[in-house]
Structures are given as structure tokens and as C-alpha cells.
Write an enzyme that holds these catalytic residues in place. Sequence first.
Site, mmCIF file in Angstrom:
data_model
loop_
_atom_site.group_PDB
_atom_site.id
_atom_site.type_symbol
_atom_site.label_atom_id
_atom_site.label_comp_id
_atom_site.label_asym_id
_atom_site.label_seq_id
_atom_site.Cartn_x
_atom_site.Cartn_y
_atom_site.Cartn_z
ATOM 1 C CG ASP A 269 -0.460 54.971 2.306
ATOM 2 O OD1 ASP A 269 -0.223 55.179 3.532
ATOM 3 O OD2 ASP A 269 -0.872 53.855 1.951
ATOM 4 C CG HIS B 157 -8.085 51.855 2.312
ATOM 5 N ND1 HIS B 157 -9.280 51.698 3.089
ATOM 6 C CD2 HIS B 157 -7.239 52.519 3.335
ATOM 7 C CE1 HIS B 157 -9.380 52.180 4.135
ATOM 8 N NE2 HIS B 157 -8.187 52.630 4.630
ATOM 9 C CB CYS C 188 -4.780 57.169 3.697
ATOM 10 S SG CYS C 188 -3.450 56.074 3.614
ATOM 11 N NE ARG D 53 -7.351 48.572 9.420
ATOM 12 C CZ ARG D 53 -6.930 49.559 8.940
ATOM 13 N NH1 ARG D 53 -7.999 50.333 8.031
ATOM 14 N NH2 ARG D 53 -5.684 50.088 9.087
ATOM 15 C CD GLN E 253 -7.995 57.057 3.670
ATOM 16 O OE1 GLN E 253 -8.186 56.500 4.521
ATOM 17 N NE2 GLN E 253 -8.351 58.384 3.508
ATOM 18 N NE ARG F 205 -12.147 55.949 6.212
ATOM 19 C CZ ARG F 205 -11.275 54.878 6.825
ATOM 20 N NH1 ARG F 205 -10.022 55.355 6.773
ATOM 21 N NH2 ARG F 205 -11.252 53.873 6.781
#
Length: 332
Positions: free
Chosen positions: A246, A154, A286, A127, A157, A314
Amino acid sequence: MALTTDPAAPAGGAAPSANGAGRAAPRHLIDLLGLDRAFVLGLFASAERLRALRKTPGAPRPLAGRTAAMVFHKPSLRTRVSFTVGMHELGGDAVDLTAVEVSESGRESLKDVAHVLSGMCDLVVVRTFSHGLVRTLAAHATVPVINALTDFSHPCQILSDLYTLKRAGRDLDALTVAWVGDGNNVLHSWLEAATLLGFRLRIAVPDGFEPDPGLYLEAERRTDGRVQRFRDPAEAVRGADVVYTDTWTSMGREQESEWRRVVFAGYQVNAALMALAAPDAVFMHCLPAHRGEEVTDEVLDGPRSMVVEQAENRLHLQKALMLALVAGPDGP
């Protein structure tokens, strides 16, 4: 960032699966573009099986004796917890690394880091800010590398979000997804996912905040018009089955937050905007959310919100992903 469509590039890293069933199993998970649809649907099925057995006497531990290197350069709640807990639940272990040990300008070259981690670990989860860092690690690693978020994409996600929608009984080939907000990394992964499944994707972003142009054009080409861009959020949301947003200010750009609030003021997901969506439409985010900015409390905490389910899923999806990449389709 330039779009890489070379099938041999680490983004896909696809190779025929060992079971001879014709399903392409990737070496790495860097991006969604180029993934095999059957592999993605197989992840959903695997996540369901693992979910059903979780915390039962028969819960499988197929990654016992395996270790994941967790390279985190950005703050993280859901990503760190879901990957770490997921590895432990699968019977494996995790070791945490930071920019001190792994970086593009650190003590060791990324090539050397990839070789060292490949010799000691079975999986590398990254990440970070730089998409190039993840690609470079994947190019030199002999173990799977997972992009757990970069400034460009991502993928974990969006795989989890698609799994969430499938669990809710939604047809992933018939949905209309409306994106409202910044043309950021999460939107990039939605664009890539649209090339794998049949849903329509309508995006509403302000001028100057569009997604990567190369990726947008490639997604538009591959989806035969199922991807559309609007300037008015109301046009994008009208009749949509999923409304997604987001944060307006991504990590690393906090100094831009004040003027971004001005630019994005008309892109807030609120009750009035949700009223334009389909009667059974759901809201997704998210997280983390900036309440009162990109979304109101009324929507985020309302009955149509799926953010809690998204977060938990997740764990289940990424367990399935780690198992598929480390153990393979014929693994334990």
C-alpha cells in the site's frame, strides 16, 4: 489505539442469525475481528450470485425503498463509487453527507446524528479518519453502520480482496500472504482476517512503523503462529502466494511523504522482489498507488497484478454486505 475484544462491542456487533442456522450475522461491520467465518464465506457466495445477475433482466432489487447515508470525510474513488452504484443496483438510494453534517466536533452530537439517521435511513456507510467516530455512531444507531475506511482499519477492502483471491481459485486456508510496507489500516484488517481464515501472514515493516501492538499480539495469539513479522522484505516474500503493498504515506499524513520515501526505500515491490515469491504468486494493492514508490510500473501493470480485479470486486462484495446487513439472512 487500544484493541477492543469485548464481544459486545460494536466492532463485532454479532448476534445469532434469524434463520436459526447458527451463523453469526453482525449488526454492523466495523472490524473483522470477531466476525463469524461462515458469515464471511456466505458474503462471497452472495457476491457471486449478485455478480452473475448484474445487468440482466432478472437482476434483483431487494433494497428498493431503502436509503443509505454516505458519510465521507476522506477523498474517495473506489469506495464512493462502489457503495453508491451498489446501492442503486440493489434498488435503493444514497444520500451524501460530509463533515459539515457529521463530525465529532460538529453542530450535533454523534449520538443525536445516529438517532436522526436511524429514523430516516436504513444504512450508514462511513469513510473517515477517526475510528472512534464510527464506533460511536454504531453504538447509538438502530440501523447497520459500515466502516468504509478509518485510520485504524479497512475491513471492506480486505473482504473484497479475499473474495478476489477465492474467485481466482486460491485456497484461503492454505495461502501465504506477504505484506510489504507501512503498518497501516489495511494491514490491521489483514491481521484481523487472519483470525478468521487459515492463511499465513508475513509482514515486513520498518522499525517504528509497526502495526498496532495490541492487535498484532491478539492476531498472533489467535492464529497460533501463522502471523510473523520480518524486517527484511525478501524474507517475508520468499515463497509467498500473494504479495501485497500500500502507499507509504496514508491520507492525512502528506507532510511526512518526503522522509517516508527515505525510510521505506528498501520496501519497494519490484520485479526482483516478486521473483522471490512463488512462481504463480499474484500482486495486490488497494489503490491509489504511487507509481515508482511502493511499487514499480512493471509490477503494477504486469500479468501477476490483480489490482483491476480488486477494484471491481469492491462493488460485488459490498453489494452482498449491504444486502446482508439491511435485509438480513432471510431478507428479500
